[in-house]
Design a protein around this motif. Structure first.
Motif, PDB file in Angstrom:
ATOM      1  N   THR A  52      46.449  35.840  33.944  1.00 54.88           N
ATOM      2  CA  THR A  52      46.746  37.207  33.524  1.00 54.88           C
ATOM      3  C   THR A  52      48.154  37.631  33.932  1.00 54.88           C
ATOM      4  O   THR A  52      48.816  38.378  33.217  1.00 54.88           O
ATOM      5  CB  THR A  52      45.708  38.178  34.132  1.00 54.88           C
ATOM      6  OG1 THR A  52      44.402  37.805  33.669  1.00 54.88           O
ATOM      7  CG2 THR A  52      45.987  39.610  33.735  1.00 54.88           C
ATOM      8  N   LYS A  53      48.617  37.133  35.081  1.00 56.36           N
ATOM      9  CA  LYS A  53      49.934  37.510  35.590  1.00 56.36           C
ATOM     10  C   LYS A  53      51.032  36.522  35.194  1.00 56.36           C
ATOM     11  O   LYS A  53      52.187  36.697  35.588  1.00 56.36           O
ATOM     12  CB  LYS A  53      49.879  37.625  37.114  1.00 56.36           C
ATOM     13  CG  LYS A  53      48.975  38.741  37.614  1.00 56.36           C
ATOM     14  CD  LYS A  53      48.968  38.797  39.131  1.00 56.36           C
ATOM     15  CE  LYS A  53      48.090  39.943  39.647  1.00 56.36           C
ATOM     16  NZ  LYS A  53      48.070  39.997  41.135  1.00 56.36           N
ATOM     17  N   SER A  54      50.688  35.481  34.424  1.00 61.06           N
ATOM     18  CA  SER A  54      51.659  34.439  34.083  1.00 61.06           C
ATOM     19  C   SER A  54      52.772  34.966  33.185  1.00 61.06           C
ATOM     20  O   SER A  54      52.622  35.976  32.488  1.00 61.06           O
ATOM     21  CB  SER A  54      50.949  33.275  33.388  1.00 61.06           C
ATOM     22  OG  SER A  54      50.475  33.662  32.115  1.00 61.06           O
ATOM     23  N   GLY A  55      53.872  34.256  33.173  1.00 59.61           N
ATOM     24  CA  GLY A  55      55.014  34.645  32.360  1.00 59.61           C
ATOM     25  C   GLY A  55      54.713  34.612  30.875  1.00 59.61           C
ATOM     26  O   GLY A  55      55.157  35.490  30.126  1.00 59.61           O
ATOM     27  N   ALA A  56      53.957  33.591  30.438  1.00 53.54           N
ATOM     28  CA  ALA A  56      53.636  33.463  29.015  1.00 53.54           C
ATOM     29  C   ALA A  56      52.817  34.646  28.526  1.00 53.54           C
ATOM     30  O   ALA A  56      53.070  35.198  27.447  1.00 53.54           O
ATOM     31  CB  ALA A  56      52.872  32.156  28.768  1.00 53.54           C
ATOM     32  N   VAL A  57      51.843  35.056  29.329  1.00 50.29           N
ATOM     33  CA  VAL A  57      50.999  36.191  28.949  1.00 50.29           C
ATOM     34  C   VAL A  57      51.806  37.486  28.997  1.00 50.29           C
ATOM     35  O   VAL A  57      51.719  38.328  28.093  1.00 50.29           O
ATOM     36  CB  VAL A  57      49.766  36.286  29.871  1.00 50.29           C
ATOM     37  CG1 VAL A  57      49.039  37.613  29.670  1.00 50.29           C
ATOM     38  CG2 VAL A  57      48.813  35.127  29.586  1.00 50.29           C
ATOM     39  N   SER A  58      52.597  37.661  30.026  1.00 53.14           N
ATOM     40  CA  SER A  58      53.400  38.884  30.161  1.00 53.14           C
ATOM     41  C   SER A  58      54.358  39.046  28.990  1.00 53.14           C
ATOM     42  O   SER A  58      54.532  40.147  28.455  1.00 53.14           O
ATOM     43  CB  SER A  58      54.173  38.866  31.477  1.00 53.14           C
ATOM     44  OG  SER A  58      53.283  38.864  32.580  1.00 53.14           O
ATOM     45  N   SER A  59      54.987  37.945  28.585  1.00 53.97           N
ATOM     46  CA  SER A  59      55.933  37.996  27.471  1.00 53.97           C
ATOM     47  C   SER A  59      55.234  38.366  26.166  1.00 53.97           C
ATOM     48  O   SER A  59      55.711  39.218  25.402  1.00 53.97           O
ATOM     49  CB  SER A  59      56.639  36.645  27.327  1.00 53.97           C
ATOM     50  OG  SER A  59      57.504  36.640  26.212  1.00 53.97           O
ATOM     51  N   ALA A  60      54.092  37.713  25.907  1.00 52.43           N
ATOM     52  CA  ALA A  60      53.338  37.992  24.680  1.00 52.43           C
ATOM     53  C   ALA A  60      52.815  39.424  24.678  1.00 52.43           C
ATOM     54  O   ALA A  60      52.822  40.110  23.641  1.00 52.43           O
ATOM     55  CB  ALA A  60      52.182  37.002  24.544  1.00 52.43           C
ATOM     56  N   ASP A  61      52.371  39.892  25.838  1.00 50.37           N
ATOM     57  CA  ASP A  61      51.843  41.251  25.945  1.00 50.37           C
ATOM     58  C   ASP A  61      52.940  42.278  25.695  1.00 50.37           C
ATOM     59  O   ASP A  61      52.732  43.284  25.000  1.00 50.37           O
ATOM     60  CB  ASP A  61      51.239  41.449  27.331  1.00 50.37           C
ATOM     61  CG  ASP A  61      50.402  42.722  27.431  1.00 50.37           C
ATOM     62  OD1 ASP A  61      50.185  43.383  26.390  1.00 50.37           O
ATOM     63  OD2 ASP A  61      49.951  43.052  28.536  1.00 50.37           O
ATOM     64  N   ALA A  62      54.121  42.049  26.239  1.00 52.85           N
ATOM     65  CA  ALA A  62      55.235  42.984  26.058  1.00 52.85           C
ATOM     66  C   ALA A  62      55.605  43.105  24.587  1.00 52.85           C
ATOM     67  O   ALA A  62      55.871  44.202  24.081  1.00 52.85           O
ATOM     68  CB  ALA A  62      56.442  42.525  26.874  1.00 52.85           C
ATOM     69  N   THR A  86      44.820  59.293  25.241  1.00 53.65           N
ATOM     70  CA  THR A  86      45.036  57.901  24.834  1.00 53.65           C
ATOM     71  C   THR A  86      44.367  56.979  25.840  1.00 53.65           C
ATOM     72  O   THR A  86      44.527  57.154  27.054  1.00 53.65           O
ATOM     73  CB  THR A  86      46.539  57.557  24.777  1.00 53.65           C
ATOM     74  OG1 THR A  86      47.211  58.479  23.919  1.00 53.65           O
ATOM     75  CG2 THR A  86      46.750  56.145  24.254  1.00 53.65           C
ATOM     76  N   SER A  87      43.600  56.009  25.361  1.00 52.00           N
ATOM     77  CA  SER A  87      43.001  55.005  26.244  1.00 52.00           C
ATOM     78  C   SER A  87      43.636  53.646  25.968  1.00 52.00           C
ATOM     79  O   SER A  87      44.059  53.358  24.844  1.00 52.00           O
ATOM     80  CB  SER A  87      41.484  54.928  26.041  1.00 52.00           C
ATOM     81  OG  SER A  87      41.167  54.400  24.758  1.00 52.00           O
ATOM     82  N   VAL A  88      43.712  52.824  27.019  1.00 52.92           N
ATOM     83  CA  VAL A  88      44.292  51.480  26.893  1.00 52.92           C
ATOM     84  C   VAL A  88      43.397  50.483  27.633  1.00 52.92           C
ATOM     85  O   VAL A  88      43.020  50.715  28.784  1.00 52.92           O
ATOM     86  CB  VAL A  88      45.716  51.416  27.496  1.00 52.92           C
ATOM     87  CG1 VAL A  88      46.256  49.987  27.402  1.00 52.92           C
ATOM     88  CG2 VAL A  88      46.643  52.384  26.789  1.00 52.92           C
ATOM     89  N   VAL A  89      43.052  49.402  26.955  1.00 53.39           N
ATOM     90  CA  VAL A  89      42.319  48.299  27.580  1.00 53.39           C
ATOM     91  C   VAL A  89      43.071  47.018  27.252  1.00 53.39           C
ATOM     92  O   VAL A  89      43.108  46.590  26.103  1.00 53.39           O
ATOM     93  CB  VAL A  89      40.865  48.206  27.071  1.00 53.39           C
ATOM     94  CG1 VAL A  89      40.146  47.046  27.772  1.00 53.39           C
ATOM     95  CG2 VAL A  89      40.117  49.505  27.286  1.00 53.39           C
ATOM     96  N   ASP A  90      43.703  46.423  28.261  1.00 54.42           N
ATOM     97  CA  ASP A  90      44.515  45.219  28.077  1.00 54.42           C
ATOM     98  C   ASP A  90      44.011  44.167  29.059  1.00 54.42           C
ATOM     99  O   ASP A  90      44.204  44.300  30.269  1.00 54.42           O
ATOM    100  CB  ASP A  90      45.988  45.551  28.339  1.00 54.42           C
ATOM    101  CG  ASP A  90      46.925  44.444  27.857  1.00 54.42           C
ATOM    102  OD1 ASP A  90      46.511  43.271  27.865  1.00 54.42           O
ATOM    103  OD2 ASP A  90      48.060  44.763  27.472  1.00 54.42           O
ATOM    104  N   THR A  91      43.332  43.146  28.548  1.00 51.07           N
ATOM    105  CA  THR A  91      42.682  42.177  29.426  1.00 51.07           C
ATOM    106  C   THR A  91      42.824  40.740  28.930  1.00 51.07           C
ATOM    107  O   THR A  91      43.127  40.500  27.764  1.00 51.07           O
ATOM    108  CB  THR A  91      41.170  42.470  29.546  1.00 51.07           C
ATOM    109  OG1 THR A  91      40.574  42.353  28.245  1.00 51.07           O
ATOM    110  CG2 THR A  91      40.904  43.849  30.102  1.00 51.07           C
ATOM    111  N   CYS A  92      42.579  39.806  29.849  1.00 50.56           N
ATOM    112  CA  CYS A  92      42.424  38.394  29.520  1.00 50.56           C
ATOM    113  C   CYS A  92      40.995  38.006  29.888  1.00 50.56           C
ATOM    114  O   CYS A  92      40.450  38.489  30.885  1.00 50.56           O
ATOM    115  CB  CYS A  92      43.417  37.527  30.299  1.00 50.56           C
ATOM    116  SG  CYS A  92      45.141  37.817  29.845  1.00 50.56           S
ATOM    117  N   GLU A  93      40.392  37.112  29.092  1.00 54.38           N
ATOM    118  CA  GLU A  93      38.980  36.809  29.299  1.00 54.38           C
ATOM    119  C   GLU A  93      38.661  35.367  28.927  1.00 54.38           C
ATOM    120  O   GLU A  93      39.239  34.791  28.009  1.00 54.38           O
ATOM    121  CB  GLU A  93      38.125  37.748  28.458  1.00 54.38           C
ATOM    122  CG  GLU A  93      36.622  37.512  28.571  1.00 54.38           C
ATOM    123  CD  GLU A  93      35.811  38.488  27.723  1.00 54.38           C
ATOM    124  OE1 GLU A  93      34.578  38.462  27.815  1.00 54.38           O
ATOM    125  OE2 GLU A  93      36.424  39.267  26.963  1.00 54.38           O
TER     126      GLU A  93
END
Length: 267
Positions: A52-62, A86-93
């Motif tokens: 979840t905290k990886s660079g690849a995920v962070s870049s794609a999420d941004a 406004t609600s936000v749900v941003d997760t990896c699963e």
């Protein structure tokens, strides 16, 4: 006499062998099941926090967040449309599948942003303006999609019969509308209620969390009390509207799949 004893001994011996086999099978099955689950669950549970905290995920999420935020320009172009919450749900699963030899699947990450809005005026006119703003922001609907079904149903409010309730058609019975963009974000629109009636669906926005069969990592969560949001909207406006954007932006197994929603009735 000795021969009879011999036959009895052989039968007893055979029975002992059968009993031993049955016992081994009965004991062995749960042992194998335990070993299967033990060896194929925890040892293979992904380090969801690290991913979840990886660079690849962070870049794609941004990139996805920037894409979704384009809708703000469209909504802000409508001065009569009030943002209530406004609600936000941003997760990896990663979800476990299988039984005796269960294992966790690929890690996927997605973002869901929901705008709760309110407005007044002519419903047909306003929804045409909302649709135009959404398309101007970069989302498009398929042929005969978008709000086409909604516009056909609006004249029936208060006159037609709801296929969901069997009672007179209300605003909350109107079909939802779907849009998508070239970046893979899906967008749904629903006009959920008209004052003073509360929308029938009133659902919570639960905080995501891991379980025995789900490994969940949270990048961002902003929940809302939807019941309170509706009450706030109705204090000064006639209609309650929900716009939800969803996108899967990461898949450890390969390319992400585009989010597509179908417009249609809530029945």
């Amino acid at each position: 006499m000795d021969e009879s004893k011999g036959r009895s001994g052989r039968r007893a011996g055979a029975a002992g062998v059968v009993l031993a086999i049955v016992t081994a099978v009965l004991v062995g099955i749960p042992v194998l099941a335990f070993v299967g689950v033990r060896e194929n669950s925890d040892p293979h549970r992904p380090d969801i926090v690290a991913i979840t905290k990886s660079g690849a995920v962070s870049s794609a999420d941004a990139s996805t967040t920037t894409d979704m935020d384009r809708i703000d320009a469209g909504l802000n172009s409508l001065p009569w449309l009030a943002k209530v919450a406004t609600s936000v749900v941003d997760t990896c699963e990663s979800r476990m599948s299988g039984e005796f030899f269960a294992k966790f699947g690929p890690v996927t990450c997605g973002r869901s942003t929901t705008y709760y809005l309110a407005f007044d005026g002519n419903l047909l006119t306003r929804t045409h303006e909302i649709s135009a703003a959404i398309e101007q922001a970069g989302w498009h609907s398929p042929a005969n999609g978008g709000m086409s079904l909604l516009w056909k149903a609006i004249p029936m409010v208060g006159r037609g019969v709801s296929c969901r309730t069997g009672r007179t058609l209300e605003v909350s019975d109107l079909p939802t509308a779907s849009y998508s963009d070239v970046f893979g974000s899906g967008l749904t629109v629903g006009v959920w209620g008209q004052r003073p009636a509360l929308p029938v669906w009133i659902r919570a926005v639960p905080a995501p969390q891991s379980s025995a069969i789900d490994a969940v990592g949270v990048r961002q969560f902003r929940g809302v009390d939807v019941s309170q949001v509706v009450q706030t909207a109705y204090r000064t406006h006639s209609y309650f509207l929900e716009i939800q954007l969803q996108s899967q932006y990461f898949n450890s197994a390969g390319p992400v799949s585009q989010t597509v929603f179908g417009s249609g009735s809530q029945c």
